[in-house]
Design an enzyme around this catalytic site. Structure first.
Site, mmCIF file in Angstrom:
data_model
loop_
_atom_site.group_PDB
_atom_site.id
_atom_site.type_symbol
_atom_site.label_atom_id
_atom_site.label_comp_id
_atom_site.label_asym_id
_atom_site.label_seq_id
_atom_site.Cartn_x
_atom_site.Cartn_y
_atom_site.Cartn_z
ATOM 1 C CE LYS A 115 72.700 15.706 -61.364
ATOM 2 N NZ LYS A 115 72.027 15.560 -60.065
HETATM 3 P P1 NAD Z 1 74.319 5.703 -56.235
HETATM 4 O O1 NAD Z 1 75.185 5.571 -57.440
HETATM 5 O O2 NAD Z 1 74.970 5.754 -54.895
HETATM 6 O O3 NAD Z 1 73.230 4.530 -56.204
HETATM 7 C C1 NAD Z 1 72.415 4.225 -57.284
HETATM 8 C C2 NAD Z 1 71.698 2.908 -56.956
HETATM 9 O O4 NAD Z 1 70.783 2.613 -58.005
HETATM 10 C C3 NAD Z 1 72.625 1.711 -56.868
HETATM 11 O O5 NAD Z 1 72.157 0.805 -55.885
HETATM 12 C C4 NAD Z 1 72.508 1.072 -58.242
HETATM 13 O O6 NAD Z 1 72.815 -0.327 -58.219
HETATM 14 C C5 NAD Z 1 71.037 1.297 -58.501
HETATM 15 N N1 NAD Z 1 70.702 1.251 -59.920
HETATM 16 C C6 NAD Z 1 71.375 1.774 -60.968
HETATM 17 N N2 NAD Z 1 70.760 1.480 -62.119
HETATM 18 C C7 NAD Z 1 69.659 0.774 -61.777
HETATM 19 C C8 NAD Z 1 68.613 0.190 -62.512
HETATM 20 N N3 NAD Z 1 68.599 0.287 -63.847
HETATM 21 N N4 NAD Z 1 67.636 -0.462 -61.821
HETATM 22 C C9 NAD Z 1 67.656 -0.531 -60.475
HETATM 23 N N5 NAD Z 1 68.620 -0.003 -59.724
HETATM 24 C C10 NAD Z 1 69.610 0.636 -60.368
HETATM 25 O O7 NAD Z 1 73.427 7.017 -56.487
HETATM 26 P P2 NAD Z 1 72.612 7.860 -55.408
HETATM 27 O O8 NAD Z 1 73.443 9.037 -55.037
HETATM 28 O O9 NAD Z 1 72.064 6.961 -54.357
HETATM 29 O O10 NAD Z 1 71.444 8.438 -56.325
HETATM 30 C C11 NAD Z 1 70.231 7.721 -56.545
HETATM 31 C C12 NAD Z 1 69.188 8.683 -57.089
HETATM 32 O O11 NAD Z 1 68.971 9.729 -56.135
HETATM 33 C C13 NAD Z 1 69.575 9.393 -58.398
HETATM 34 O O12 NAD Z 1 68.413 9.628 -59.152
HETATM 35 C C14 NAD Z 1 70.141 10.707 -57.906
HETATM 36 O O13 NAD Z 1 70.091 11.721 -58.915
HETATM 37 C C15 NAD Z 1 69.183 10.981 -56.761
HETATM 38 N N6 NAD Z 1 69.675 11.932 -55.765
HETATM 39 C C16 NAD Z 1 70.848 11.710 -55.108
HETATM 40 C C17 NAD Z 1 71.258 12.623 -54.139
HETATM 41 C C18 NAD Z 1 72.495 12.393 -53.300
HETATM 42 O O14 NAD Z 1 72.698 13.158 -52.351
HETATM 43 N N7 NAD Z 1 73.305 11.387 -53.580
HETATM 44 C C19 NAD Z 1 70.483 13.761 -53.880
HETATM 45 C C20 NAD Z 1 69.281 13.950 -54.562
HETATM 46 C C21 NAD Z 1 68.896 13.018 -55.508
#
Ligand code: NAD
Length: 424
Positions: A114
């Site tokens: 990471k």
């Molecule tokens: P992103 O930045 O696109 O979206 C994050 C979302 O969470 C946004 O809507 C943001 O406003 C919201 N957010 C942030 N802080 C917050 C809070 N304190 N309370 C409520 N909402 C909040 O990120 P993403 O890629 O969608 O990732 C989201 C989660 O999924 C993370 O934990 C990430 O590690 C995990 N993840 C992502 C992927 C991927 O392919 N993008 C894959 C596996 C896991």
């Protein structure tokens, strides 16, 4: 828009403490020695870099960045790059460790890694973010590469970030090397289906978990926390599958409709305003109240640690599908288990992203691209296979899905260590 401080922003337990507690649980089940436990608990390589940035106004500032390879016994490190204000080495260590178990659970030939930069990307221009990304990439060059460590987007980064990483790496090597990142734009070797892969995988895992109880996707009411890359597509796919989405939220707040949100209008609203907040025909709801809604399925798809001892006690959903990484603390997990709530753990539920990243890397290495149909079909097959293996182990051993998934992941990694032997 300024983010109000919502209760979800209260101090959260360290994600590394949660990751270590999960590993300790799996090690206990597996009966491993303390030496093996220590090896599995420790990052293999860590790099900590200073990133000097020239801002658009001519001033300079210094940012901190990290790349951590938790384990590379089964193959190159694989894991996202996060840009967020609270990124620190312990968070990156925890997320790298989760990636190790996740890649092993879906049986990919990868280890776990990471990266992160401590930055709030909303406060920087696109040109500034490009300079940050290129300098960060240059600083960690010796550690990354298609055979060493492959990056992907995470919170605060996207396909443009991956294109900058790939370009910086390639320019320094003297030729184009698309396989150094995944989640790239299609025009530079990205894969069809990658942008939506995590969300599709979440829906496949959820469908399989519901099916175990004879329930269909079209029979459930759902609440989703986080409306970014993962949460927004998951919301769309669930609406298409006939689920009723009662509430969604982002860091600015949430919206709720007891009869179900009109998801296509909601997506249009978010496209226009950048947030779910203010969506017409809905009531506002804060992030903590969303976790406690009377729904069948709760999908945390935002940040770590939101389901702790206190909030887990308020959950009314029968299923929690962990789209986010590490959304449940150890204490929260115990509360959910004691209350008979079925948790499909992050390392299984959100593995669709890394599965299609693997497909993207395979395609880039072979310079031969698959059709969207091939990708979607293979993703579904991988997710269902992984779910079936984990669910069967959970049933056989009387474990939760999390313990079963962790045990499978940790065992596969430990086996790789043991069969490779100790050098020298
Ligand atoms: P992103 O930045 O696109 O979206 C994050 C979302 O969470 C946004 O809507 C943001 O406003 C919201 N957010 C942030 N802080 C917050 C809070 N304190 N309370 C409520 N909402 C909040 O990120 P993403 O890629 O969608 O990732 C989201 C989660 O999924 C993370 O934990 C990430 O590690 C995990 N993840 C992502 C992927 C991927 O392919 N993008 C894959 C596996 C896991």
């Amino acid at each position: 828009m300024t983010a109000p401080v919502t209760p979800v922003d209260k101090p959260r337990p360290s994600p590394l403490a949660t990751a270590h507690a999960q590993l300790a649980g799996a090690v206990e089940i597996l009966g491993y020695s303390s030496g093996l436990h220590e090896m599995l608990a420790t990052s293999r390589r860590e790099i900590n870099v200073a990133i000097p940035l020239r801002r658009d106004d001519g001033s300079t500032e210094l940012l901190r960045g990290y790349r951590i390879q938790h384990n590379i016994s089964r193959g190159p490190g694989k894991g996202g790059l996060r840009y967020a204000p609270n990124v620190d080495p312990d968070e990156v260590r925890a997320l790298a460790m989760l990636m190790t178990w996740k890649c092993a659970v879906v049986d990919l030939p990868y280890g776990g890694a990471k990266g992160g930069v401590t930055i709030d990307p909303r406060n920087y221009s696109k040109l500034e973010l490009e300079r940050v990304t290129r300098r960060y990439t240059s600083e960690i060059m010796p550690m990354i590469g298609p055979e060493r460590d492959i990056m992907a987007p995470d919170i605060g980064t996207d396909e443009q970030t991956m294109a900058w990483v790939m370009d910086t790496y390639s320019v320094n090597k003297g030729y184009t090397i698309p396989a150094v990142t995944t989640g790239k734009p299609l025009s530079v070797g990205g894969s069809l289906g990658r942008a939506t892969a995590t969300s599709r995988g979440v829906v496949h895992a959820m469908k399989a978990a519901l099916a175990d109880a004879g329930v269909g996707l079209n029979e459930v009411r759902v609440a989703i926390q986080g409306f970014g890359k993962v949460g927004s597509h998951a919301t769309r796919f669930l609406a298409e599958a006939g689920s009723t989405v009662l509430a969604v939220s982002d860091q600015y707040g949430g919206v709720y409709d007891a009869n179900g949100l009109d998801v296509s209008s909601l997506l249009a609203h978010v496209k226009q305003t950048g947030s779910v907040v203010g969506f017409a025909d809905s009531d506002p709801i804060d992030n903590t109240a969303l976790l406690a809604l009377d729904v069948d399925v709760l999908i945390p798809a935002a940040v770590e640690g939101v389901l702790d001892e206190e909030t887990a006690a308020t959950v009314k959903a029968r299923w929690v599908i962990e789209a986010a990484n590490g959304p449940t603390t150890s204490a929260g997990d115990q509360v959910l288990a004691d209350r008979g709530i079925i948790v499909v753990p992050d390392i299984l539920a959100n593995a669709g992203g890394v599965v299609v990243s693997y497909f993207e890397w395979v395609q880039a290495n072979q310079a031969y691209w698959w059709t969207e149909h091939e990708i979607e079909e293979r993703l579904e097959q991988r997710m269902l296979q992984a779910y079936a293996t984990v669910a069967q182990a959970a049933r056989a051993d009387g474990h939760t899905l999390r313990d079963a998934a962790l045990t499978i992941g940790v065992r596969r990694v430990a086996e790789a260590h043991q069969i490779r032997g100790l050098y020298p």
